[in-house]
Design a protein around this motif. Structure first.
Motif, PDB file in Angstrom:
ATOM      1  N   ILE A 196      43.855  15.486  33.533  1.00 46.92           N
ATOM      2  CA  ILE A 196      43.223  16.798  33.837  1.00 46.92           C
ATOM      3  C   ILE A 196      42.128  17.131  32.868  1.00 46.92           C
ATOM      4  CG2 ILE A 196      43.259  19.222  34.236  1.00 46.92           C
ATOM      5  CD1 ILE A 196      46.170  18.762  35.351  1.00 46.92           C
ATOM      6  N   LYS A 197      40.711  16.674  33.112  1.00 47.93           N
ATOM      7  CA  LYS A 197      39.793  16.840  32.327  1.00 47.93           C
ATOM      8  C   LYS A 197      39.013  18.285  32.668  1.00 47.93           C
ATOM      9  CE  LYS A 197      38.977  12.493  30.708  1.00 47.93           C
ATOM     10  NZ  LYS A 197      38.499  11.074  31.018  1.00 47.93           N
ATOM     11  N   ASP A 198      39.094  18.748  33.898  1.00 47.74           N
ATOM     12  CA  ASP A 198      38.588  19.819  34.149  1.00 47.74           C
ATOM     13  C   ASP A 198      39.086  20.612  35.307  1.00 47.74           C
ATOM     14  OD1 ASP A 198      37.970  18.463  36.493  1.00 47.74           O
ATOM     15  OD2 ASP A 198      35.772  17.813  35.685  1.00 47.74           O
ATOM     16  N   TYR A 199      38.564  21.489  35.984  1.00 46.88           N
ATOM     17  CA  TYR A 199      39.227  22.447  36.797  1.00 46.88           C
ATOM     18  C   TYR A 199      39.397  21.440  38.134  1.00 46.88           C
ATOM     19  CZ  TYR A 199      39.468  25.913  40.664  1.00 46.88           C
ATOM     20  OH  TYR A 199      40.090  26.562  41.781  1.00 46.88           O
ATOM     21  N   ILE A 200      38.422  20.607  38.547  1.00 47.06           N
ATOM     22  CA  ILE A 200      38.707  20.158  39.941  1.00 47.06           C
ATOM     23  C   ILE A 200      39.730  19.227  39.774  1.00 47.06           C
ATOM     24  CG2 ILE A 200      37.591  18.364  41.341  1.00 47.06           C
ATOM     25  CD1 ILE A 200      34.817  19.580  40.591  1.00 47.06           C
ATOM     26  N   ASP A 201      40.110  18.518  38.544  1.00 49.45           N
ATOM     27  CA  ASP A 201      41.523  17.762  38.451  1.00 49.45           C
ATOM     28  C   ASP A 201      42.565  18.689  38.405  1.00 49.45           C
ATOM     29  OD1 ASP A 201      39.756  15.418  37.602  1.00 49.45           O
ATOM     30  OD2 ASP A 201      39.976  15.673  35.494  1.00 49.45           O
ATOM     31  N   GLY A 202      42.675  19.760  37.998  1.00 51.55           N
ATOM     32  CA  GLY A 202      43.724  20.459  37.956  1.00 51.55           C
ATOM     33  C   GLY A 202      44.003  21.044  39.365  1.00 51.55           C
ATOM     34  N   PHE A 203      42.838  21.452  40.119  1.00 50.89           N
ATOM     35  CA  PHE A 203      43.092  21.780  41.430  1.00 50.89           C
ATOM     36  C   PHE A 203      43.738  20.716  42.415  1.00 50.89           C
ATOM     37  CE2 PHE A 203      42.158  22.842  45.856  1.00 50.89           C
ATOM     38  CZ  PHE A 203      42.037  24.139  46.049  1.00 50.89           C
ATOM     39  N   LEU A 204      43.173  19.172  42.117  1.00 51.95           N
ATOM     40  CA  LEU A 204      43.927  18.224  42.921  1.00 51.95           C
ATOM     41  C   LEU A 204      45.144  18.011  42.646  1.00 51.95           C
ATOM     42  CD1 LEU A 204      40.567  15.811  42.965  1.00 51.95           C
ATOM     43  CD2 LEU A 204      41.299  17.366  44.706  1.00 51.95           C
ATOM     44  N   ASN A 205      45.486  18.207  41.313  1.00 55.87           N
ATOM     45  CA  ASN A 205      46.744  18.035  40.787  1.00 55.87           C
ATOM     46  C   ASN A 205      47.635  18.754  41.550  1.00 55.87           C
ATOM     47  OD1 ASN A 205      48.668  16.683  39.176  1.00 55.87           O
ATOM     48  ND2 ASN A 205      48.677  18.500  37.863  1.00 55.87           N
ATOM     49  N   GLU A 206      47.438  20.113  41.458  1.00 55.40           N
ATOM     50  CA  GLU A 206      48.178  21.232  42.288  1.00 55.40           C
ATOM     51  C   GLU A 206      48.411  20.874  43.822  1.00 55.40           C
ATOM     52  OE1 GLU A 206      49.832  23.166  40.624  1.00 55.40           O
ATOM     53  OE2 GLU A 206      50.358  24.520  42.087  1.00 55.40           O
ATOM     54  N   MET A 207      47.240  20.483  44.372  1.00 52.48           N
ATOM     55  CA  MET A 207      47.079  20.241  45.819  1.00 52.48           C
ATOM     56  C   MET A 207      48.183  19.213  46.100  1.00 52.48           C
ATOM     57  SD  MET A 207      43.466  19.394  47.926  1.00 52.48           S
ATOM     58  CE  MET A 207      43.499  18.107  48.632  1.00 52.48           C
ATOM     59  N   SER A 208      48.120  18.051  45.330  1.00 46.95           N
ATOM     60  CA  SER A 208      49.339  16.950  45.727  1.00 46.95           C
ATOM     61  C   SER A 208      50.703  17.486  45.663  1.00 46.95           C
ATOM     62  CB  SER A 208      48.858  15.527  44.944  1.00 46.95           C
ATOM     63  OG  SER A 208      49.256  15.926  43.657  1.00 46.95           O
ATOM     64  N   LYS A 209      50.645  18.273  44.593  1.00 51.85           N
ATOM     65  CA  LYS A 209      52.369  18.978  44.363  1.00 51.85           C
ATOM     66  C   LYS A 209      52.582  19.730  45.806  1.00 51.85           C
ATOM     67  CE  LYS A 209      52.219  19.804  39.365  1.00 51.85           C
ATOM     68  NZ  LYS A 209      51.895  20.799  38.462  1.00 51.85           N
ATOM     69  N   ARG A 210      51.707  20.434  46.194  1.00 49.31           N
ATOM     70  CA  ARG A 210      52.105  21.217  47.306  1.00 49.31           C
ATOM     71  C   ARG A 210      51.561  20.690  48.681  1.00 49.31           C
ATOM     72  NH1 ARG A 210      52.048  26.873  45.848  1.00 49.31           N
ATOM     73  NH2 ARG A 210      51.895  27.106  43.607  1.00 49.31           N
ATOM     74  N   GLN A 211      51.612  19.451  48.754  1.00 50.97           N
ATOM     75  CA  GLN A 211      51.138  18.715  49.808  1.00 50.97           C
ATOM     76  C   GLN A 211      52.226  18.729  51.356  1.00 50.97           C
ATOM     77  OE1 GLN A 211      50.359  14.652  49.711  1.00 50.97           O
ATOM     78  NE2 GLN A 211      51.998  14.314  48.084  1.00 50.97           N
ATOM     79  N   ASN A 212      53.319  19.168  51.009  1.00 48.43           N
ATOM     80  CA  ASN A 212      54.358  19.436  52.088  1.00 48.43           C
ATOM     81  C   ASN A 212      54.535  21.006  52.290  1.00 48.43           C
ATOM     82  OD1 ASN A 212      54.787  16.672  52.052  1.00 48.43           O
ATOM     83  ND2 ASN A 212      56.237  16.826  50.501  1.00 48.43           N
ATOM     84  N   GLU A 213      53.793  21.706  51.474  1.00 47.76           N
ATOM     85  CA  GLU A 213      54.044  23.047  51.687  1.00 47.76           C
ATOM     86  C   GLU A 213      52.982  23.648  52.877  1.00 47.76           C
ATOM     87  OE1 GLU A 213      52.674  26.169  48.727  1.00 47.76           O
ATOM     88  OE2 GLU A 213      54.226  25.337  47.720  1.00 47.76           O
ATOM     89  N   LYS A 214      53.817  24.264  53.726  1.00 46.37           N
ATOM     90  CA  LYS A 214      52.941  24.758  54.919  1.00 46.37           C
ATOM     91  C   LYS A 214      52.062  26.056  54.647  1.00 46.37           C
ATOM     92  CE  LYS A 214      54.228  26.284  59.593  1.00 46.37           C
ATOM     93  NZ  LYS A 214      54.158  27.491  59.782  1.00 46.37           N
ATOM     94  N   ASP A 215      50.868  26.111  55.292  1.00 42.81           N
ATOM     95  CA  ASP A 215      49.929  26.998  54.985  1.00 42.81           C
ATOM     96  C   ASP A 215      49.408  27.058  53.328  1.00 42.81           C
ATOM     97  OD1 ASP A 215      49.751  27.593  57.553  1.00 42.81           O
ATOM     98  OD2 ASP A 215      51.527  29.179  57.410  1.00 42.81           O
ATOM     99  N   SER A 216      49.723  25.948  52.806  1.00 46.41           N
ATOM    100  CA  SER A 216      49.101  26.017  51.232  1.00 46.41           C
ATOM    101  C   SER A 216      47.496  26.450  51.224  1.00 46.41           C
ATOM    102  CB  SER A 216      49.312  24.636  50.423  1.00 46.41           C
ATOM    103  OG  SER A 216      48.843  24.567  49.391  1.00 46.41           O
ATOM    104  N   SER A 217      47.250  27.322  50.472  1.00 42.72           N
ATOM    105  CA  SER A 217      45.602  27.532  50.273  1.00 42.72           C
ATOM    106  C   SER A 217      45.093  26.509  49.507  1.00 42.72           C
ATOM    107  CB  SER A 217      45.511  28.796  49.609  1.00 42.72           C
ATOM    108  OG  SER A 217      46.047  28.839  48.229  1.00 42.72           O
ATOM    109  N   PHE A 218      46.032  25.379  48.701  1.00 43.62           N
ATOM    110  CA  PHE A 218      45.144  24.487  48.051  1.00 43.62           C
ATOM    111  C   PHE A 218      44.846  23.169  48.983  1.00 43.62           C
ATOM    112  CE2 PHE A 218      47.273  26.770  44.895  1.00 43.62           C
ATOM    113  CZ  PHE A 218      46.913  26.631  43.714  1.00 43.62           C
ATOM    114  N   ASN A 219      43.600  23.427  49.484  1.00 44.59           N
ATOM    115  CA  ASN A 219      43.067  22.348  50.165  1.00 44.59           C
ATOM    116  C   ASN A 219      41.655  21.998  50.053  1.00 44.59           C
ATOM    117  OD1 ASN A 219      41.296  24.300  51.486  1.00 44.59           O
ATOM    118  ND2 ASN A 219      43.257  24.826  52.568  1.00 44.59           N
ATOM    119  N   LEU A 220      40.819  21.056  50.494  1.00 41.79           N
ATOM    120  CA  LEU A 220      39.501  20.756  49.717  1.00 41.79           C
ATOM    121  C   LEU A 220      38.544  21.746  50.239  1.00 41.79           C
ATOM    122  CD1 LEU A 220      39.523  16.747  50.465  1.00 41.79           C
ATOM    123  CD2 LEU A 220      39.760  17.991  48.229  1.00 41.79           C
TER     124      LEU A 220
END
Ligand code: HEM
Length: 427
Positions: A196-220
């Motif tokens: 994780i070098k910047d905010y975008i990396d951090g967000f994408l990382n969280e997005m992949s952790k939550r990929q099976n979560e229904k209605d997650s707000s972590f999307n592109l």
């Protein structure tokens, strides 16, 4: 019993009238009940409410209305009930009220922008998004010395541009394009998905952790909106505050001299400033605080929404009404500030002038759990820019040009006119 055609018609007409009357009475009762719950305020027109009467300088208008209707007042704005909270006593209470942390449900441009950035979110998604944004930004350098280095590099390259100009020019236009170029450059960099070098990396990382979560707000879509948010919220606010600071420096050259004297006595004209230097530069900090108070670039807070029925100062705030805090009224309240219409940095100094004191009612960045997450970054940038500029340049305006502090209002409080500035190197 016989029904003739005319009998039926009369019956139907009466029935229809009955229904309409019932509907209207019900509507009026509900309206009266809601209005009785709401704080007092001006009446508007049917359907649009007070909307057509709102002025550009709405913070002044809200302050005037508060003098007439009381510190917490309300009016209809289209279909919404809007409650305006004035005065520090009530804003202070509202900032700690957990039912006033929501934002309006609607998106700003329905059909064009249908996704919220976290600044527009409410409840759990807002908490999660804000937490990831703050922790990632902290981990990648917000508030660390590396961040200071990159701001200093940015100032250095900007100062070189200033030195290369022999003529006067519009600092402000250069400033805007400089900041936009910097942001664009940062966007071109390669992203390493493994670290994780910047905010975008951090967000994408969280997005992949939550990929099976229904209605997650972590999307592109949210990532895109948040990236635009950081750019919008972070660049325009800082550049606009710096423009105000430049105007105050040329309008009141005595403060420019005082800050440069303080620089000479502490870090000198050659060493680059660091965040820790703030502690030994009370007058410089007092100047920054006064610039934030006097300009109040965000005069009315971003709209909040009551997520439950609640109260502020004994006034009822029904669920789903929209709530505005009038920070302008706090920053220009003669009960809190001596001669608030004067630009006077000294008001922030303690008695022996050895410390700059920031009172809790300087609320340029709001307060409470929804306080601006960019506050410390903003102070860092304002301090480094101000000190670096005054170490290198005497700043003045083209001779004969009157320095106007008149304000214009386009979302932020801006300068109505901007003079061309002269940057003369300090020998
Ligand atoms: C002089 C500079 C700035 C001023 C005066 C300012 C002021 C504010 C204010 C008044 C709010 C509303 C908070 C609330 O609803 O109570 C806000 C929110 C926000 N600001 Fe700033 N800001 C500045 C700089 C920045 C910077 C540099 C960033 C980012 C790098 C930033 C990012 C944000 C974000 C993301 C929000 C929304 C927070 C949320 O809804 O949880 N701001 N700002």
């Amino acid at each position: 019993m016989f029904f003739t055609v005319s009998n039926v018609n009369i019956f139907l007409v009466k029935f229809f009238y009955g229904l309409v009357t019932l509907f209207l009475v019900n509507h009026v009762i509900k309206f009266v009940q809601r209005v009785r719950k709401l704080p007092p305020g001006p009446w508007g027109l049917p359907f649009v409410g007070y909307l057509p009467f709102l002025r550009h300088d709405s913070q002044n208008q809200m302050t005037e209305l508060a003098a007439k209707y009381g510190p917490v007042f309300s009016f209809k704005c289209g279909k919404f009930d809007l409650i305006v909270i004035n005065q520090w006593k009530f804003i202070k209470e509202a900032l700690t009220n957990e039912h006033l942390l929501g934002r309006p449900k609607e998106t700003i441009l329905p059909g064009v922008i249908d996704h919220h950035s976290f600044a527009e979110m409410t409840g759990e998604p807002w908490k999660q998004q804000r937490r990831i944004a703050l922790t990632t930004l902290r981990d990648v350098g917000f508030g660390k010395s590396e961040m200071e280095d990159s701001i200093r590099d940015e100032i250095k390259s900007f100062s070189e541009v200033l030195k290369s100009f022999k003529e006067t020019f519009s600092l402000f236009k250069k400033f805007e394009s400089h900041i936009i170029d910097e942001v664009d450059e940062h966007r071109k960099k390669d992203i390493d998905d493994n670290s994780i070098k910047d905010y975008i990396d951090g967000f994408l990382n969280e997005m992949s952790k939550r990929q099976n979560e229904k209605d997650s707000s972590f999307n592109l879509d949210t990532l895109q909106r948040n990236a635009a948010l950081f750019y919008g919220a972070g660049s325009d606010t800082i550049s606009n505050t710096l423009k105000w600071m430049m105007l105050y420096l040329v309008k009141y050259p005595e403060y420019q001299i005082k800050i440069r004297d303080e620089i000479k006595q502490t870090i000198g004209l050659n060493r680059q400033p660091e965040n820790v230097d703030r502690q030994q530069m009370p007058f410089t900090m007092a100047f920054i605080y006064e610039s934030l108070r006097f300009s109040s670039i965000v005069p009315l807070n971003l709209l909040r929404r009551a997520t439950e029925d609640t109260k502020v100062g004994g006034y009822s705030i029904p669920k789903d009404s929209l709530v505005v805090f009038n920070f302008w009224s706090v920053h220009h309240d003669p009960n809190l500030w001596d001669n608030p219409e004067l630009f006077k940095p000294e008001r922030f100094l303690n008695e022996d002038k050895s410390k700059a004191i920031k009172p809790p009612y300087l609320v340029a960045f709001s307060g409470g759990r929804r306080v601006c997450p960019g506050e410390s970054f903003a102070y860092l940038q304002l301090f480094l820019y101000l000190v670096s500029f005054l170490q290198q340049f005497e700043i003045s305006a083209e001779s004969g040009k009157d320095i106007s502090l008149e304000r214009a209002y386009y979302f932020l409080v801006r300068q109505k006119s901007l003079p061309n500035l002269i940057f003369k190197s300090v020998d």
